[in-house]
Design an enzyme around this catalytic site. Structure first.
Site, mmCIF file in Angstrom:
data_model
loop_
_atom_site.group_PDB
_atom_site.id
_atom_site.type_symbol
_atom_site.label_atom_id
_atom_site.label_comp_id
_atom_site.label_asym_id
_atom_site.label_seq_id
_atom_site.Cartn_x
_atom_site.Cartn_y
_atom_site.Cartn_z
ATOM 1 N N TYR A 197 30.669 45.228 34.979
ATOM 2 C CA TYR A 197 32.035 45.471 34.506
ATOM 3 C C TYR A 197 32.253 44.840 33.128
ATOM 4 O O TYR A 197 32.884 45.441 32.261
ATOM 5 C CB TYR A 197 33.048 44.917 35.514
ATOM 6 N N GLY A 246 45.099 46.318 42.376
ATOM 7 C CA GLY A 246 46.441 46.840 42.154
ATOM 8 C C GLY A 246 47.349 46.823 43.362
ATOM 9 O O GLY A 246 48.438 47.399 43.315
ATOM 10 N N GLY A 299 44.648 40.449 44.254
ATOM 11 C CA GLY A 299 44.389 39.476 43.193
ATOM 12 C C GLY A 299 45.401 38.337 43.233
ATOM 13 O O GLY A 299 45.050 37.169 43.058
ATOM 14 N N ASN A 304 39.700 42.806 28.086
ATOM 15 C CA ASN A 304 40.015 43.065 29.497
ATOM 16 C C ASN A 304 41.538 43.070 29.701
ATOM 17 O O ASN A 304 42.111 42.153 30.287
ATOM 18 C CB ASN A 304 39.330 42.017 30.380
ATOM 19 N N TYR A 336 47.206 37.955 34.309
ATOM 20 C CA TYR A 336 47.299 36.507 34.103
ATOM 21 C C TYR A 336 48.637 36.131 33.472
ATOM 22 O O TYR A 336 49.263 35.144 33.862
ATOM 23 C CB TYR A 336 46.142 36.000 33.243
#
Length: 168
Positions: A34, A101, A105, A132, A139
């Site tokens: 990734y 999503g 997370g 990213n 964040y």
């Protein structure tokens, strides 16, 4: 306890054991892919065994959702001389794309914050690649601030070996 339950049904964070090393390495390769850095992965099962399970240099959690392993977290503790306390350093967090999503997370970060509080850490840090955007946006949404006035420096193994042989 070998796992941490969350508010989302079917989501748990499992402490790892040596038997999990192959899947940890698999996720390391997925995050490296990734991040367009797969060619830089030098980790092996033996290195992970030694670093995580024998020398306790890092901690690993597997992210399980509805009985399927969908990601992992690697973290360790650093130390702030200014604060006089340890901090939690997040090295990697990876969740399979199809599970992103939907709050997983956020649950991962809440779990890490819970661990940081248990360990009396007064801060948590990590790095993120500047391209990213989805991660940077996330964040920011949880209140993290970029430390733009600090520049990361690194000596890689080749330089460490050279200085060890020849001095600075």
């Amino acid at each position: 306890m070998n796992y941490i339950e969350t508010k989302i049904n079917g989501l748990i964070f499992k402490k790892t054991s040596e038997k999990d090393i192959p899947i940890i390495l698999e996720f390391i390769k997925k995050i490296a892919t990734y991040e367009k850095m797969l060619d830089q992965v030098m980790a092996t099962e033996e290195k992970l065994r030694e670093s995580i399970f024998q020398n306790n240099r890092a901690h690993a959690l597997l992210i399980e959702f509805n009985n399927k392993i969908i990601g992992y977290i690697i973290y360790f503790f650093n130390f702030s001389t200014f604060i006089g306390r340890a901090g939690l350093y997040l090295e990697d967090i990876y969740i399979e794309p199809e599970y992103r999503g939907n709050g997983l997370g956020k649950e991962a970060f809440e779990t890490l914050i819970h661990i940081a509080k248990e360990e009396k850490c007064e801060r948590m840090e990590w790095v993120c690649l500047d391209w990213n955007e989805p991660s940077l946006k996330f964040y920011k949404s949880i209140g993290a601030r970029q430390m733009n006035d600090w520049i990361i420096h690194r000596l890689d193994k080749n330089v460490i070996d050279k200085i060890d042989r020849e001095g600075i």
